[in-house]
Design a protein around this motif. Structure first.
Motif, mmCIF file in Angstrom:
data_model
loop_
_atom_site.group_PDB
_atom_site.id
_atom_site.type_symbol
_atom_site.label_atom_id
_atom_site.label_comp_id
_atom_site.label_asym_id
_atom_site.label_seq_id
_atom_site.Cartn_x
_atom_site.Cartn_y
_atom_site.Cartn_z
ATOM 1 N N CYS A 199 0.849 -1.182 0.000
ATOM 2 C CA CYS A 199 0.000 0.000 0.000
ATOM 3 C C CYS A 199 0.886 1.233 0.000
ATOM 4 N N ALA A 200 0.671 2.117 -0.957
ATOM 5 C CA ALA A 200 1.411 3.368 -1.000
ATOM 6 C C ALA A 200 0.722 4.400 -0.124
ATOM 7 N N ARG A 201 1.470 5.409 0.281
ATOM 8 C CA ARG A 201 0.895 6.435 1.151
ATOM 9 C C ARG A 201 -0.246 7.193 0.473
ATOM 10 N N ASN A 202 -0.231 7.252 -0.855
ATOM 11 C CA ASN A 202 -1.301 7.966 -1.570
ATOM 12 C C ASN A 202 -2.537 7.110 -1.787
ATOM 13 N N GLY A 203 -2.522 5.863 -1.290
ATOM 14 C CA GLY A 203 -3.684 4.990 -1.394
ATOM 15 C C GLY A 203 -3.628 3.977 -2.510
ATOM 16 N N ASP A 204 -2.682 4.100 -3.424
ATOM 17 C CA ASP A 204 -2.551 3.113 -4.496
ATOM 18 C C ASP A 204 -2.155 1.761 -3.912
ATOM 19 N N MET A 205 -2.699 0.700 -4.503
ATOM 20 C CA MET A 205 -2.401 -0.661 -4.060
ATOM 21 C C MET A 205 -1.619 -1.399 -5.145
ATOM 22 N N TYR A 206 -0.718 -2.270 -4.704
ATOM 23 C CA TYR A 206 0.100 -3.047 -5.625
ATOM 24 C C TYR A 206 0.106 -4.508 -5.174
ATOM 25 N N VAL A 207 -0.156 -5.412 -6.115
ATOM 26 C CA VAL A 207 -0.093 -6.846 -5.855
ATOM 27 C C VAL A 207 1.092 -7.394 -6.623
ATOM 28 N N GLY A 208 1.991 -8.085 -5.927
ATOM 29 C CA GLY A 208 3.187 -8.612 -6.567
ATOM 30 C C GLY A 208 3.431 -10.065 -6.208
ATOM 31 N N ASP A 209 4.361 -10.681 -6.926
ATOM 32 C CA ASP A 209 4.747 -12.074 -6.698
ATOM 33 C C ASP A 209 6.267 -12.129 -6.772
#
Length: 384
Positions: A199-209
């Motif tokens: 989770c980025a501070r600006n609210g963007d979400m990232y899913v990684g592997d």
């Protein structure tokens, strides 16, 4: 009636009410306040101070009264192991299956590795090495997630573009994400052995592997810019499918959005919390899911309270939520309420006891409390 006498009355009322709303509540006073509470075993936690000077790193045994009805057992915290850090500890993570923790001071990208000690006569917590980000890009500290399976490893980064997986024993970088996103990290967590959520501070979400560094999937905040965000993730330990987990995002405007990992763009629940901010420090914000309760999450970092909410009645449109339970114990000061300066700095649920929570505040207090839900409380009142 004077303000002081009003505070004293409110304290007296809370004290009487606390006899009904807690099964257990115990306190430990630290020399310096902590913003990190980490489980090292079922009955032990690790805490560390965040002052700019030398800080204690302590492993504490919880009061045994929590785990037994016997009145003869201890009602006090007990120091098990201890040590000192020359700097602040803003982030710390215990590595499952080991007696190691890693810490960060909040001002650099370097991680320190600590040995908590064993069952022998040596009870000193010692630093055994350090780990550096391969491409350090921030002076605001890093976030850390510990691997769930396999060899001990950690995922760490200060912003999305420098997230890397590092082997703990050798300090060797195993891989890193392939993106140039400069978004600062606020939260990082594994949801399976290889899949992680950032989770980025600006609210963007990232899913990684970690097996596919180039396959990082971004979900933009979507019109929620301007606020600071963090997240809490609840995984289904009985399911091998990481997409079955629930994600709660908490904003500095006191809103919580609950989503399914399979569709982060469309929150299942949006709530405006009944919170009045007493601090402008967003780094204390925290939202966590109860591991052993359905649909329950805890929120802290805005004032001197830890609030627990039931998300089962949530709706896709933004609605006001009232807490299921509120812990106000950290606002107690000299038999009075301290509503102006008390701020909770951290909280964590017990991994298997449904309603047991630990919390800490700026005054150095650490509380462990086992709360009574409203349904049980109403039944008790009807029996009186």
């Amino acid at each position: 009636m004077s303000e002081t006498s009003l505070d004293e009355k409110e304290f007296d009322d809370w004290f009487i009410e606390s006899l009904k709303i807690y099964n257990n509540i115990h306190e430990y006073q630290l020399e310096h306040p902590t913003r990190v509470i980490e489980w090292t075993a079922e009955k032990t936690i690790c805490v560390a101070g965040y002052s700019l000077s030398k800080n204690e790193i302590l492993e504490l045994l919880l009061p045994l009264k929590l785990f037994a009805d016997d009145n003869q057992v201890s009602v006090y915290f007990k120091l098990v192991h201890g040590g000192f850090s020359d700097g602040a500890v803003h982030c710390r993570k215990h590595i499952p299956g080991t007696r190691c923790v890693v810490t960060n001071d909040g001002f650099s990208s370097k991680l320190l590795v600590w040995d908590l000690g064993g069952d022998d006569v040596v009870n000193v917590i010692k630093s055994t090495g350090d780990i550096q980000l391969k491409s350090a890009s921030s002076d605001k500290g890093v976030k850390v997630a510990s691997g769930i399976t396999g060899n001990p490893c950690i995922l760490h980064g200060s912003q999305i573009s420098d997230i890397q997986l590092t082997e703990l024993t050798s300090g060797k970088p195993l891989n890193s994400v392939e993106t140039d996103s400069p978004d600062a990290l606020s939260s990082l967590q594994f949801v399976s052995g290889s899949v992680f959520l950032a989770c980025a501070r600006n609210g963007d979400m990232y899913v990684g592997d970690t097996r596919k560094p180039s396959a990082l999937q971004q979900t933009p905040a979507g019109g929620r810019e301007g606020a600071h965000w963090c997240m809490g993730v609840k995984t289904d330990l009985l399911s091998s499918d990481p997409s079955s987990c629930s994600v709660a995002r908490l904003s500095s405007s006191c809103q919580v959005f609950v989503s399914d990992l399979r569709d982060l763009r469309a929150p299942e629940s949006k709530a405006q919390l009944d919170v009045q901010r007493k601090t402008t420090d967003n780094d204390f914000m925290k939202v966590t899911w109860a591991p052993a309760l359905d649909n329950c999450l805890a929120v802290s970092g805005f004032d001197g309270m830890v609030q627990i909410y039931n998300t089962a009645s949530g709706r896709p449109e933004l609605v006001e939520f009232q807490p299921l339970f509120v812990h106000r114990g950290h606002m107690m000061s000299d038999d009075q309420f301290d509503t102006s300066s008390a701020v909770v700095t951290a909280h964590v649920w017990h991994p298997s006891r449904p309603r047991t929570v630990l919390s800490a505040a700026v005054g150095g207090s650490v509380h462990v409390w086992d709360w009574v839900d409203k349904a049980t409380l109403q039944k008790l009142r009807q029996c009186v």
